[in-house]
Design a protein around this motif. Structure first.
Motif, PDB file in Angstrom:
ATOM      1  N   ASP A   4       0.843  -1.189   0.000  1.00 37.60           N
ATOM      2  CA  ASP A   4       0.000   0.000   0.000  1.00 37.60           C
ATOM      3  C   ASP A   4       0.887   1.250   0.000  1.00 37.60           C
ATOM      4  N   ILE A   5       1.384   1.628  -1.208  1.00 33.61           N
ATOM      5  CA  ILE A   5       2.336   2.733  -1.357  1.00 33.61           C
ATOM      6  C   ILE A   5       1.924   3.602  -2.537  1.00 33.61           C
ATOM      7  N   ASP A   6       2.084   4.907  -2.387  1.00 33.39           N
ATOM      8  CA  ASP A   6       1.836   5.883  -3.457  1.00 33.39           C
ATOM      9  C   ASP A   6       3.084   6.759  -3.520  1.00 33.39           C
ATOM     10  N   THR A   7       3.659   6.918  -4.702  1.00 33.02           N
ATOM     11  CA  THR A   7       4.868   7.713  -4.824  1.00 33.02           C
ATOM     12  C   THR A   7       4.787   8.606  -6.053  1.00 33.02           C
ATOM     13  N   SER A  33      -4.292   4.440  -4.944  1.00 33.45           N
ATOM     14  CA  SER A  33      -4.279   3.968  -3.562  1.00 33.45           C
ATOM     15  C   SER A  33      -5.232   4.754  -2.674  1.00 33.45           C
ATOM     16  N   ARG A  70      -1.742   6.398   8.264  1.00 34.46           N
ATOM     17  CA  ARG A  70      -1.134   6.776   6.978  1.00 34.46           C
ATOM     18  C   ARG A  70       0.023   7.721   7.232  1.00 34.46           C
ATOM     19  N   PHE A  86      10.393  -0.667   2.197  1.00 35.03           N
ATOM     20  CA  PHE A  86       9.145  -1.147   2.784  1.00 35.03           C
ATOM     21  C   PHE A  86       9.071  -2.658   2.681  1.00 35.03           C
ATOM     22  N   ARG A  98      10.372  -3.371  -1.137  1.00 39.71           N
ATOM     23  CA  ARG A  98      10.207  -2.314  -2.139  1.00 39.71           C
ATOM     24  C   ARG A  98      11.004  -1.114  -1.660  1.00 39.71           C
ATOM     25  N   VAL A 109       6.687   9.795  -0.866  1.00 38.21           N
ATOM     26  CA  VAL A 109       6.139   8.455  -0.785  1.00 38.21           C
ATOM     27  C   VAL A 109       5.120   8.464   0.352  1.00 38.21           C
ATOM     28  N   TRP A 111       2.366   5.896   2.524  1.00 35.89           N
ATOM     29  CA  TRP A 111       2.086   4.490   2.777  1.00 35.89           C
ATOM     30  C   TRP A 111       1.035   4.348   3.862  1.00 35.89           C
ATOM     31  N   LEU A 115       2.752  -1.819   7.274  1.00 36.46           N
ATOM     32  CA  LEU A 115       4.039  -1.972   6.602  1.00 36.46           C
ATOM     33  C   LEU A 115       5.180  -1.640   7.558  1.00 36.46           C
ATOM     34  N   HIS A 117       9.016  -0.183   7.702  1.00 33.72           N
ATOM     35  CA  HIS A 117       9.853   0.664   6.856  1.00 33.72           C
ATOM     36  C   HIS A 117      11.164   0.974   7.567  1.00 33.72           C
TER      37      HIS A 117
END
Length: 136
Positions: A4-7, A33, A70, A86, A98, A109, A111, A115, A117
């Motif tokens: 569950d990652i957005d970059t 996401s 988040r 991650f 990742r 980034v 998340w 997760l 990290h």
């Protein structure tokens, strides 16, 4: 591997001229996401904001707890390099890892919960990190 990652980069986001990266409104919805979107009527708890200038070689190690809520980390310095890795497990096994490198001012980034990290500063980097818990 589905984490569950957005970059991306803040300079490249279509915010309809508002500049808002996280929040409610049509400019935060486009990411698949949904990590940067907080519905207008959804309460938020535990808001935390960190500004930190990391020296070269600064390393978090592997002992960070699993993420809750988040988080978004944003590179705000130029000529920097900051790597965040991650994993779904605390051992950071290579097949489930990742790695995201923030290099360009505005790189970010985001998340979600669940997760693990860790991070390593490859070149002096100033990072702004915002953490919050969406409430039900």
């Amino acid at each position: 591997m589905d984490l569950d990652i957005d970059t991306g980069n803040a300079h490249d986001l279509d915010t309809h001229g508002t500049g808002w990266l996280v929040g409610f409104g049509p400019w935060t919805v486009p990411s698949a996401s949904g990590l940067r979107h907080v519905p207008r009527d959804q309460p938020v708890a535990g808001l935390c904001v960190k500004w930190y200038e990391h020296p070269v070689g600064h390393d978090s190690g592997n002992d960070k707890p699993v993420s809750e809520g988040r988080t978004i980390s944003l590179l705000v310095s130029a000529e920097a390099s900051f790597r965040i890795e991650f994993s779904r497990t605390p051992g950071f096994e290579p097949e489930g890892l990742r790695s995201i490198v923030l290099r360009r001012e505005g790189d970010y980034v985001a998340w979600g919960a669940g997760l693990y990290h860790r991070w390593h500063c490859e070149r002096r980097s100033t990072i702004v990190t915002v953490r919050w818990n969406p409430s039900a």
